[in-house]
Design an enzyme around this catalytic site. Structure first.
Site, PDB file in Angstrom:
ATOM      1  N   CYS A   1     -19.631  28.131  38.316  1.00  0.00           N
ATOM      2  CA  CYS A   1     -20.423  29.235  38.791  1.00  0.00           C
ATOM      3  C   CYS A   1     -20.610  29.258  40.192  1.00  0.00           C
ATOM      4  O   CYS A   1     -20.627  30.463  40.950  1.00  0.00           O
ATOM      5  CB  CYS A   1     -21.942  29.020  38.439  1.00  0.00           C
ATOM      6  SG  CYS A   1     -22.159  29.077  36.560  1.00  0.00           S
TER       7      CYS A   1
ATOM      8  N   GLU B   1     -25.330  33.067  35.738  1.00  0.00           N
ATOM      9  CA  GLU B   1     -24.850  33.620  36.841  1.00  0.00           C
ATOM     10  C   GLU B   1     -23.955  34.513  36.740  1.00  0.00           C
ATOM     11  O   GLU B   1     -23.376  35.759  37.412  1.00  0.00           O
ATOM     12  CB  GLU B   1     -24.412  32.499  37.895  1.00  0.00           C
ATOM     13  CG  GLU B   1     -25.557  31.508  38.338  1.00  0.00           C
ATOM     14  CD  GLU B   1     -25.637  30.298  37.281  1.00  0.00           C
ATOM     15  OE1 GLU B   1     -25.471  30.217  36.249  1.00  0.00           O
ATOM     16  OE2 GLU B   1     -25.760  28.934  37.949  1.00  0.00           O
TER      17      GLU B   1
ATOM     18  N   CYS C   1     -23.418  25.506  38.526  1.00  0.00           N
ATOM     19  CA  CYS C   1     -22.489  24.579  38.301  1.00  0.00           C
ATOM     20  C   CYS C   1     -21.389  24.382  39.028  1.00  0.00           C
ATOM     21  O   CYS C   1     -21.027  25.464  39.545  1.00  0.00           O
ATOM     22  CB  CYS C   1     -22.179  24.420  36.559  1.00  0.00           C
ATOM     23  SG  CYS C   1     -21.066  25.764  36.391  1.00  0.00           S
TER      24      CYS C   1
HETATM   25  N1  LIG Z   1     -26.438  26.937  36.354  1.00  0.00           N
HETATM   26  C1  LIG Z   1     -25.970  26.940  35.280  1.00  0.00           C
HETATM   27  N2  LIG Z   1     -25.964  28.041  34.699  1.00  0.00           N
HETATM   28  C2  LIG Z   1     -25.804  28.359  33.179  1.00  0.00           C
HETATM   29  O1  LIG Z   1     -26.064  29.509  32.527  1.00  0.00           O
HETATM   30  C3  LIG Z   1     -25.483  26.956  32.517  1.00  0.00           C
HETATM   31  N3  LIG Z   1     -25.146  27.365  31.113  1.00  0.00           N
HETATM   32  C4  LIG Z   1     -25.437  25.968  33.184  1.00  0.00           C
HETATM   33  N4  LIG Z   1     -24.910  24.915  32.728  1.00  0.00           N
HETATM   34  C5  LIG Z   1     -24.391  23.677  33.052  1.00  0.00           C
HETATM   35  O2  LIG Z   1     -22.855  23.496  32.689  1.00  0.00           O
HETATM   36  C6  LIG Z   1     -22.849  22.816  31.889  1.00  0.00           C
HETATM   37  C7  LIG Z   1     -22.201  23.451  30.674  1.00  0.00           C
HETATM   38  O3  LIG Z   1     -21.011  23.609  31.008  1.00  0.00           O
HETATM   39  P1  LIG Z   1     -19.884  24.393  29.881  1.00  0.00           P
HETATM   40  O4  LIG Z   1     -20.601  25.753  29.800  1.00  0.00           O
HETATM   41  O5  LIG Z   1     -19.857  23.736  29.008  1.00  0.00           O
HETATM   42  O6  LIG Z   1     -18.819  24.506  30.769  1.00  0.00           O
HETATM   43  C8  LIG Z   1     -24.262  22.159  31.145  1.00  0.00           C
HETATM   44  O7  LIG Z   1     -24.227  20.674  30.934  1.00  0.00           O
HETATM   45  C9  LIG Z   1     -25.045  22.351  32.492  1.00  0.00           C
HETATM   46  O8  LIG Z   1     -24.732  21.278  33.511  1.00  0.00           O
HETATM   47  N5  LIG Z   1     -25.703  26.004  34.301  1.00  0.00           N
END
Ligand SMILES: Nc1nc(O)c(N)c(N[C@@H]2O[C@H](COP(=O)(O)O)[C@@H](O)[C@H]2O)n1
Length: 290
Positions: free
Chosen positions: A88, A56, A79
């Site tokens: 996000c 995003e 997230c």
């Molecule tokens: N919606 C969404 N878009 C992405 O591109 C994502 N990588 C995720 N990941 C979610 O966030 C967690 C990882 O968080 P960090 O990058 O470590 O802060 C992962 O477990 C997913 O739940 N979601």
């Protein structure tokens, strides 16, 4: 209901999300498109690796001011936590996104999920758009996080003794690859960054524990190359999710040349140059998009 433009954008987001396969773990492969208020595509992005921007964030950066009043089309629920990347949900609100179209809900959301919070804040949200198609890319990650062991693909040549390379099988989409010698390597060398440390060898003792250790190291997809040996240990323990078999037409001339498809169903058969590649998946997959 999602418009035709949004459905087409979701298909593109699903395709783009696959560019992250083999490098995003332990994070999911996610794709996102931004449509402006007139429905034109103004941004596109995918998540490449942990520690870098989420899909995003990349799509919003590409869209800039054109995102205001527009729609975000994303393969996984945005997230709602501040981790290595900003939440996000907050980025979407800040950019003035009016509507969010989501394929699959994130089973690992921390706290209230992004969808619930976006709706509460007045954003129009629709969930479940092309969820079954998004599962083609997200399915292995969802299976892995639901089970606590990597999604295991077993690839071998039915009519050859050397299984180090199975024609038609590209290692780049897998977090880790293991051959019959038990040696582990990344599908994309160095692709996950410096913090991702694989054990050198995959233990033959207690296959489920060995896979749990790989999961703890961040691996969500594992490609096992080999006709017998290690792969059979995983198969016997019910830990294989997908089988890829190369057939050259010299049927079952070698021991192990049969297709071990009990409990699996063929999902695709492709003719490639001088052989056929058969893909089979479990009849009872652990994850199914709802
Ligand atoms: N919606 C969404 N878009 C992405 O591109 C994502 N990588 C995720 N990941 C979610 O966030 C967690 C990882 O968080 P960090 O990058 O470590 O802060 C992962 O477990 C997913 O739940 N979601």
């Amino acid at each position: 209901m999602a418009s035709e433009t949004e459905v087409a954008a979701m298909r593109r987001a699903i395709a783009v999300s696959a560019l992250g396969l083999g490098t995003t773990s332990p994070n999911p492969p996610v794709g996102c498109l931004i449509l402006d208020s007139g429905g034109r595509v103004v941004g596109e992005g995918f998540h490449r690796r942990k520690g870098e921007a989420h899909a995003e964030g990349n799509a919003l950066a590409a869209a800039g001011h054109a995102a205001r009043g527009g729609t975000a089309v994303v393969t996984l629920e945005p997230c709602n936590h501040v981790g290595r990347a900003p939440a996000c949900r907050a980025l979407l609100i800040e950019a003035g996104i009016a509507r969010v179209v989501v394929a699959v809900i994130d089973p690992t959301s921390r706290g209230a999920g992004g969808v619930a919070e976006l709706s509460r804040e007045g954003t129009d949200v629709e969930v479940g758009v092309l969820a079954d198609e998004a599962e083609l890319v997200l399915g292995p990650w969802l299976t892995a996080v639901g089970r606590g062991t990597p999604f295991v693909t077993w690839a071998y040549c039915a009519d050859a003794e050397d299984h180090r390379q199975v024609p038609g099988v590209d290692v780049h989409g897998y977090d880790a690859v293991v051959g019959s010698d038990g040696h582990l390597r990344e599908g994309v060398p160095g692709g996950h960054g410096e913090t991702f440390v694989l054990p050198g060898e995959l233990s033959r003792d207690a296959p489920e524990m060995a896979l749990r250790a790989l999961y703890a190291a961040g691996v969500r997809s594992l490609l096992v190359l080999g006709g017998r040996g290690l792969a059979e240990l995983f198969a016997a323990a019910g830990l294989v999710d997908e089988v890829l078999v190369c057939l050259t037409g010299r049927a079952a001339s070698l021991p192990g040349g049969e297709l071990p498809f009990s409990g699996f169903r063929i999902s695709s058969v492709r003719r490639l140059e001088d052989h056929v590649l058969v893909q089979a998946q479990r009849e009872d997959p652990l994850f199914r998009a709802k």
